[in-house]
Scaffold this motif. Structure first.
Motif, PDB file in Angstrom:
ATOM      1  N   GLY A  14       0.829  -1.190   0.000  1.00 28.88           N
ATOM      2  CA  GLY A  14       0.000   0.000   0.000  1.00 28.88           C
ATOM      3  C   GLY A  14       0.867   1.244   0.000  1.00 28.88           C
ATOM      4  N   CYS A  15       0.519   2.212  -0.829  1.00 30.94           N
ATOM      5  CA  CYS A  15       1.388   3.376  -1.054  1.00 30.94           C
ATOM      6  C   CYS A  15       0.885   4.664  -0.423  1.00 30.94           C
ATOM      7  CB  CYS A  15       1.606   3.565  -2.557  1.00 30.94           C
ATOM      8  SG  CYS A  15       2.496   2.181  -3.319  1.00 30.94           S
ATOM      9  N   TRP A  16      -0.156   4.596   0.379  1.00 31.58           N
ATOM     10  CA  TRP A  16      -0.603   5.790   1.097  1.00 31.58           C
ATOM     11  C   TRP A  16       0.520   6.371   1.962  1.00 31.58           C
ATOM     12  CZ3 TRP A  16      -5.628   5.658   4.611  1.00 31.58           C
ATOM     13  CH2 TRP A  16      -5.908   6.953   5.062  1.00 31.58           C
ATOM     14  N   PRO A  17       1.246   5.557   2.748  1.00 31.34           N
ATOM     15  CA  PRO A  17       2.276   6.141   3.626  1.00 31.34           C
ATOM     16  C   PRO A  17       3.417   6.838   2.902  1.00 31.34           C
ATOM     17  CG  PRO A  17       1.660   3.946   4.386  1.00 31.34           C
ATOM     18  CD  PRO A  17       1.050   4.116   3.027  1.00 31.34           C
ATOM     19  N   ILE A  18       3.723   6.444   1.674  1.00 34.83           N
ATOM     20  CA  ILE A  18       4.852   7.072   0.971  1.00 34.83           C
ATOM     21  C   ILE A  18       4.434   8.375   0.282  1.00 34.83           C
ATOM     22  CG2 ILE A  18       5.938   4.828   0.592  1.00 34.83           C
ATOM     23  CD1 ILE A  18       5.256   5.123  -2.397  1.00 34.83           C
ATOM     24  N   GLY A  19       3.138   8.679   0.249  1.00 37.01           N
ATOM     25  CA  GLY A  19       2.675   9.871  -0.453  1.00 37.01           C
ATOM     26  C   GLY A  19       3.104  11.159   0.216  1.00 37.01           C
ATOM     27  N   GLY A  20       3.363  11.085   1.535  1.00 36.30           N
ATOM     28  CA  GLY A  20       3.763  12.291   2.254  1.00 36.30           C
ATOM     29  C   GLY A  20       2.578  13.181   2.582  1.00 36.30           C
ATOM     30  N   PRO A  21       2.823  14.455   2.834  1.00 35.12           N
ATOM     31  CA  PRO A  21       1.762  15.351   3.296  1.00 35.12           C
ATOM     32  C   PRO A  21       0.640  15.524   2.269  1.00 35.12           C
ATOM     33  CG  PRO A  21       3.939  16.332   3.639  1.00 35.12           C
ATOM     34  CD  PRO A  21       4.137  15.127   2.775  1.00 35.12           C
ATOM     35  N   GLY A  32      -7.996  18.813   7.803  1.00 38.99           N
ATOM     36  CA  GLY A  32      -6.638  18.705   8.308  1.00 38.99           C
ATOM     37  C   GLY A  32      -5.791  17.684   7.588  1.00 38.99           C
ATOM     38  N   PRO A  33      -4.713  17.202   8.232  1.00 37.59           N
ATOM     39  CA  PRO A  33      -3.786  16.285   7.565  1.00 37.59           C
ATOM     40  C   PRO A  33      -4.430  14.944   7.236  1.00 37.59           C
ATOM     41  CG  PRO A  33      -3.244  16.494   9.898  1.00 37.59           C
ATOM     42  CD  PRO A  33      -4.277  17.528   9.603  1.00 37.59           C
ATOM     43  N   LEU A  34      -4.184  14.468   6.029  1.00 36.38           N
ATOM     44  CA  LEU A  34      -4.727  13.188   5.577  1.00 36.38           C
ATOM     45  C   LEU A  34      -3.626  12.222   5.154  1.00 36.38           C
ATOM     46  CD1 LEU A  34      -7.772  14.451   3.468  1.00 36.38           C
ATOM     47  CD2 LEU A  34      -7.825  13.427   5.752  1.00 36.38           C
ATOM     48  N   GLY A  35      -2.377  12.612   5.385  1.00 36.66           N
ATOM     49  CA  GLY A  35      -1.257  11.744   5.047  1.00 36.66           C
ATOM     50  C   GLY A  35      -0.615  11.175   6.293  1.00 36.66           C
ATOM     51  N   TYR A  36       0.373  10.320   6.076  1.00 38.49           N
ATOM     52  CA  TYR A  36       1.153   9.762   7.178  1.00 38.49           C
ATOM     53  C   TYR A  36       2.410  10.612   7.387  1.00 38.49           C
ATOM     54  CZ  TYR A  36      -1.603   5.457   7.361  1.00 38.49           C
ATOM     55  OH  TYR A  36      -2.616   4.542   7.522  1.00 38.49           O
ATOM     56  N   ALA A  37       2.855  10.708   8.627  1.00 39.80           N
ATOM     57  CA  ALA A  37       4.045  11.483   8.943  1.00 39.80           C
ATOM     58  C   ALA A  37       5.315  10.678   8.645  1.00 39.80           C
ATOM     59  CB  ALA A  37       4.026  11.884  10.418  1.00 39.80           C
ATOM     60  N   ASN A  38       6.429  11.415   8.524  1.00 38.92           N
ATOM     61  CA  ASN A  38       7.783  10.829   8.495  1.00 38.92           C
ATOM     62  C   ASN A  38       8.125  10.050   7.238  1.00 38.92           C
ATOM     63  OD1 ASN A  38       8.209  11.840  11.135  1.00 38.92           O
ATOM     64  ND2 ASN A  38       7.209  10.028  12.003  1.00 38.92           N
ATOM     65  N   SER A  39       7.473  10.330   6.126  1.00 40.51           N
ATOM     66  CA  SER A  39       7.884   9.673   4.885  1.00 40.51           C
ATOM     67  C   SER A  39       9.138  10.360   4.340  1.00 40.51           C
ATOM     68  CB  SER A  39       6.765   9.720   3.841  1.00 40.51           C
ATOM     69  OG  SER A  39       6.494  11.056   3.459  1.00 40.51           O
ATOM     70  N   ASP A  40       9.954   9.589   3.638  1.00 46.42           N
ATOM     71  CA  ASP A  40      11.186  10.092   3.033  1.00 46.42           C
ATOM     72  C   ASP A  40      11.267   9.524   1.626  1.00 46.42           C
ATOM     73  OD1 ASP A  40      14.284   9.168   2.493  1.00 46.42           O
ATOM     74  OD2 ASP A  40      14.148  11.181   3.379  1.00 46.42           O
ATOM     75  N   ASP A  41      11.349  10.390   0.621  1.00 51.80           N
ATOM     76  CA  ASP A  41      11.259   9.935  -0.767  1.00 51.80           C
ATOM     77  C   ASP A  41      12.325   8.912  -1.127  1.00 51.80           C
ATOM     78  OD1 ASP A  41       9.087  11.555  -1.056  1.00 51.80           O
ATOM     79  OD2 ASP A  41      10.024  12.980  -2.432  1.00 51.80           O
ATOM     80  N   ALA A  42      13.562   9.153  -0.710  1.00 53.35           N
ATOM     81  CA  ALA A  42      14.638   8.214  -1.055  1.00 53.35           C
ATOM     82  C   ALA A  42      14.395   6.850  -0.420  1.00 53.35           C
ATOM     83  CB  ALA A  42      15.986   8.781  -0.611  1.00 53.35           C
ATOM     84  N   GLU A  43      13.949   6.852   0.844  1.00 51.19           N
ATOM     85  CA  GLU A  43      13.646   5.584   1.506  1.00 51.19           C
ATOM     86  C   GLU A  43      12.416   4.927   0.880  1.00 51.19           C
ATOM     87  OE1 GLU A  43      13.968   2.499   4.541  1.00 51.19           O
ATOM     88  OE2 GLU A  43      15.326   3.845   3.476  1.00 51.19           O
ATOM     89  N   SER A  44      11.476   5.730   0.434  1.00 50.46           N
ATOM     90  CA  SER A  44      10.281   5.177  -0.214  1.00 50.46           C
ATOM     91  C   SER A  44      10.658   4.418  -1.487  1.00 50.46           C
ATOM     92  CB  SER A  44       9.288   6.293  -0.542  1.00 50.46           C
ATOM     93  OG  SER A  44       8.792   6.895   0.625  1.00 50.46           O
ATOM     94  N   VAL A  45      11.549   5.000  -2.293  1.00 52.04           N
ATOM     95  CA  VAL A  45      11.991   4.324  -3.515  1.00 52.04           C
ATOM     96  C   VAL A  45      12.714   3.035  -3.169  1.00 52.04           C
ATOM     97  CG1 VAL A  45      13.563   4.491  -5.491  1.00 52.04           C
ATOM     98  CG2 VAL A  45      12.066   6.422  -4.904  1.00 52.04           C
ATOM     99  N   ILE A 228       0.761   9.693  18.365  1.00 47.44           N
ATOM    100  CA  ILE A 228       0.981   9.892  16.935  1.00 47.44           C
ATOM    101  C   ILE A 228       1.268  11.368  16.666  1.00 47.44           C
ATOM    102  CG2 ILE A 228      -0.113   9.737  14.658  1.00 47.44           C
ATOM    103  CD1 ILE A 228       0.541   7.026  15.841  1.00 47.44           C
ATOM    104  N   PRO A 229       2.220  11.691  15.786  1.00 49.60           N
ATOM    105  CA  PRO A 229       2.500  13.107  15.474  1.00 49.60           C
ATOM    106  C   PRO A 229       1.260  13.830  14.963  1.00 49.60           C
ATOM    107  CG  PRO A 229       4.210  11.681  14.569  1.00 49.60           C
ATOM    108  CD  PRO A 229       3.121  10.777  15.076  1.00 49.60           C
ATOM    109  N   ALA A 230       1.156  15.098  15.281  1.00 51.53           N
ATOM    110  CA  ALA A 230      -0.020  15.886  14.913  1.00 51.53           C
ATOM    111  C   ALA A 230      -0.190  16.020  13.412  1.00 51.53           C
ATOM    112  CB  ALA A 230       0.065  17.271  15.551  1.00 51.53           C
ATOM    113  N   THR A 231       0.885  15.807  12.649  1.00 52.42           N
ATOM    114  CA  THR A 231       0.818  15.917  11.192  1.00 52.42           C
ATOM    115  C   THR A 231       0.353  14.624  10.523  1.00 52.42           C
ATOM    116  OG1 THR A 231       3.169  15.328  11.115  1.00 52.42           O
ATOM    117  CG2 THR A 231       2.622  17.676  11.080  1.00 52.42           C
ATOM    118  N   ASP A 232      -0.004  13.618  11.303  1.00 56.60           N
ATOM    119  CA  ASP A 232      -0.392  12.295  10.801  1.00 56.60           C
ATOM    120  C   ASP A 232      -1.902  12.150  10.863  1.00 56.60           C
ATOM    121  OD1 ASP A 232      -0.932   9.314  11.006  1.00 56.60           O
ATOM    122  OD2 ASP A 232       1.245   9.235  10.800  1.00 56.60           O
ATOM    123  N   ILE A 233      -2.486  11.523   9.848  1.00 53.73           N
ATOM    124  CA  ILE A 233      -3.937  11.346   9.799  1.00 53.73           C
ATOM    125  C   ILE A 233      -4.483  10.646  11.034  1.00 53.73           C
ATOM    126  CG2 ILE A 233      -3.682   9.203   8.450  1.00 53.73           C
ATOM    127  CD1 ILE A 233      -6.389   9.864   7.169  1.00 53.73           C
TER     128      ILE A 233
END
Length: 334
Positions: A14-21, A32-45, A228-233
């Protein structure tokens, strides 16, 4: 297991967590926020590459994930991998620049342009399965959208289509459409969906299982003190089911997990691998699509393939201990 004629393992990423903000705009009540916190594009790839290396070929994404960003990351990671199977979803308008989800878009005339935008972001000529991403859209409004999708099949833009919905009656209304081949619905040990599962089985559809790990609750990573961080869904109380409350894991769900912890770990499985094994034991049509954003997460998920389904006797014990639990959508009287 075959998905639209292509052999795949019964497990996706599932790719929702890698989408970022991403954020809910006025059309979604400024939620408000609908993404998951702490995603990193390089790590996602790297995570996508690790999924491929560990036998996962199906990737479940959506136009809304990161307001197009998840699709773009898949394009980067899957360059040259025509063997990868892509499932994506449309039906919600997005603003890629502001990362804003603008609201429902159920206009049949928007279907083909939305598909073309997905193809551009994915850098592909064809989407394997396209899903309608509007869970409870009335059937009368969904039908014209599926007619447009049927035209996209004829044009070679998509291989087949389906619905991301928890409503069995909505699925039943689409039976008989030649290229309606898949349903994505929520299900896990805490949230059963027996009516939907029977509907899928009786009509020989593909079952893509979202929230197979209860948005992380079933990983064992969180306890009653976790925040959970405030920036996380999961921190803002707008999830479909209450896996988290006020940014903390639902204590009732933690208690249920504790009651079946040893059973899920049968034969050396992790909690994650046991939760996936429970789904496979329920039906050989089930393809869980747990979200992942790190190599460690996807490698642990993929190792479930070496264990396979939980023994039916163990599944029965788990079900007895969990009890009736929660039920998805139309699986309960309303």
């Amino acid at each position: 297991m075959k998905v639209n004629g292509t052999e795949v393992a019964p497990l996706g990423m599932g790719c929702w967590p890698i989408g970022g903000p991403m954020f809910g705009g006025p059309g979604l009540g400024n939620c408000g926020p609908l993404g998951y916190a702490n995603s990193d594009d390089a790590e996602s790839v790297r995570t996508i590459h690790a999924a491929l290396a560990n036998g996962i070929r199906l990737f479940d994404t959506a136009a809304v994930y990161g307001a197009g960003h998840a699709e773009q990351l898949l394009a980067k990671a899957l360059r040259g991998r025509s063997d990868a199977v892509i499932v994506t979803k449309i039906g919600i308008s997005i603003d890629e620049e502001s990362k804003m989800l603008l609201g429902e878009d159920a206009d049949p005339a928007s279907v083909l342009p939305a598909i073309d935008r997905c193809l551009t972001r994915l850098n592909r000529d064809r989407i394997d399965i396209l899903l309608l991403h509007l869970n409870d859209l009335p059937v009368s409004r969904a039908e014209p959208m599926f007619e447009a999708m049927a035209h996209a099949v004829t044009a070679g833009k998509i291989g087949g289509y389906g619905w991301s919905t928890d409503l069995p009656t909505s699925v039943k209304a689409m039976i008989g459409r030649q290229d309606f081949i898949a349903v994505e619905h929520a299900m896990n040990i805490l949230l059963d969906a027996p009516v939907m599962q029977r509907t899928i089985e009786e009509n020989e559809l593909v079952a893509l299982i979202r929230s197979p790990l209860g948005m992380g609750v079933l990983t064992g990573k969180y306890d009653a003190q976790s925040q959970i961080p405030a920036t996380d869904i999961r921190a803002v109380g707008n999830t479909v089911t209450a896996y988290f409350k006020d940014g903390r894991p639902n204590p009732g769900f933690l208690q249920k997990l504790d009651s079946v912890r040893e059973l899920l770990q049968t034969d050396g499985r992790s909690l994650v691998q046991g939760a996936l094994g429970w789904l496979w034991a329920k039906s050989d049509r089930n393809i869980p699509v747990p979200g992942a954003r790190t190599i460690a997460q996807i490698e642990g998920i993929a190792e479930a393939l070496t264990f396979g389904p939980l023994p039916l006797s163990v599944v029965s014990e788990i079900d007895d201990l969990i009890g009736e639990g929660e039920y998805a959508a139309e699986d309960q009287p309303r």
